[in-house]
Design an enzyme around this catalytic site. Structure first.
Site, short mmCIF file in Angstrom:
data_model
loop_
_atom_site.label_atom_id
_atom_site.label_comp_id
_atom_site.label_asym_id
_atom_site.label_seq_id
_atom_site.Cartn_x
_atom_site.Cartn_y
_atom_site.Cartn_z
N HIS A 1 -52.57 19.61 48.59
CA HIS A 1 -53.37 20.10 49.72
C HIS A 1 -53.74 21.58 49.50
CE1 HIS A 1 -51.19 16.89 52.29
NE2 HIS A 1 -52.45 16.49 52.16
N LYS B 1 -51.06 6.85 64.98
CA LYS B 1 -50.48 6.78 63.63
C LYS B 1 -48.97 6.74 63.72
CE LYS B 1 -52.82 7.95 59.54
NZ LYS B 1 -53.10 8.89 58.49
N ARG C 1 -57.61 11.93 44.46
CA ARG C 1 -56.62 12.12 43.39
C ARG C 1 -56.82 11.11 42.27
NH1 ARG C 1 -51.95 11.55 47.70
NH2 ARG C 1 -53.50 10.00 48.24
N SER D 1 -47.91 13.15 50.58
CA SER D 1 -46.94 13.52 51.62
C SER D 1 -45.93 12.39 51.83
CB SER D 1 -47.66 13.79 52.95
OG SER D 1 -48.56 14.84 52.81
O1 PNS Z 1 -54.57 12.92 55.70
P1 PNS Z 1 -55.20 11.63 56.13
O2 PNS Z 1 -54.23 10.84 56.99
O3 PNS Z 1 -55.75 10.83 54.98
O4 PNS Z 1 -56.46 12.04 57.06
C1 PNS Z 1 -57.21 11.04 57.71
C2 PNS Z 1 -58.25 11.67 58.67
C3 PNS Z 1 -57.58 12.67 59.62
C4 PNS Z 1 -59.29 12.41 57.89
C5 PNS Z 1 -58.92 10.51 59.46
O5 PNS Z 1 -57.93 9.69 60.00
C6 PNS Z 1 -59.83 11.01 60.60
O6 PNS Z 1 -60.84 11.60 60.36
N1 PNS Z 1 -59.42 10.73 61.86
C7 PNS Z 1 -60.13 11.17 63.04
C8 PNS Z 1 -60.71 10.00 63.83
C9 PNS Z 1 -62.04 9.57 63.23
O7 PNS Z 1 -62.98 10.31 63.22
N2 PNS Z 1 -62.06 8.33 62.73
C10 PNS Z 1 -63.20 7.76 62.05
C11 PNS Z 1 -63.21 8.13 60.58
S1 PNS Z 1 -64.51 7.34 59.72
#
Ligand code: PNS
Length: 191
Positions: free
Chosen positions: A19, A43, A93, A131
């Protein structure tokens, strides 16, 4: 010229060197980078609270003048609109990340065609770091030295040891309490 604000969204539970690598790369090309931690009750419960993750990220990003940390809830595109961001930064990645990231990027583009997703690759040294794995390894007594920032390693070890200790105390208390007493104790007083 217009300043380009980008958002680097994620769960960051906990932040890793991968990150941090991406934050550094993002800060080099965007005028402003907002590291945005998702507030997501749906989550799986996070190991670190939002406040803990924010504090860790704030401390880690202190050297970057154009990076700030925030917490968001709801749709990412709505948050981006409120922030005035024109780009989302995501890391890829390995090929295994690609499908999920592509789906998310295209869905976000459908929701807001003005918002671009920019993908970057972290240094190959961190291409296998996540993580989830870091937490699992520390919980099982392994070393993740060099894969997460020292500050995070310290906090993670403290958190995992603290949890183990409180679990051991609860088990010891339960073992010390005769079964008959336990059944008649009011719930709130059980430890
Ligand atoms: O670190 P992560 O868990 O891969 O991050 C995921 C994240 C936060 C980018 C994704 O879950 C997100 O954008 N959530 C917000 C809700 C949203 O907009 N959902 C639609 C995504 S297409």
């Amino acid at each position: 010229m217009k300043r380009v604000i980008a958002i680097y969204p994620g769960t960051f539970d906990p932040p890793t060197n991968g990150h941090l690598d991406l934050i550094q790369r993002g800060s080099n090309i965007f005028d402003e980078l907002v590291v945005a931690i998702l507030r997501n009750p749906e989550k799986e419960p996070a190991l670190f609270s939002l406040a803990e993750r924010r504090a860790m990220l704030e401390s880690l990003t202190k050297p970057f003048d154009n990076v700030r940390v925030d917490i968001f809830g709801g749709l990412l595109v709505d948050y981006a609109m409120r922030t005035g961001a024109r780009a989302l930064l995501r890391g890829i990645r390995a090929i295994s990340d690609y499908e999920y990231e592509l789906q998310m990027a295209l869905m976000n583009r459908k929701l807001d065609p003005q918002l671009e997703t920019v993908f970057m690759m972290p240094a190959e040294t961190y291409s296998y770091v996540s993580s989830r794995l870091v937490k699992e390894i520390v919980q099982l007594g392994g070393s993740v030295h060099g894969l997460i920032p020292d500050l995070v390693e310290k906090k993670l070890t403290e958190k995992v040891n603290g949890r183990k200790h409180s679990l051991q105390s609860s088990v010891a208390d339960l073992q010390e309490t005769p079964t008959r007493d336990r059944q008649h104790q009011p719930r709130g007083r059980r430890k």
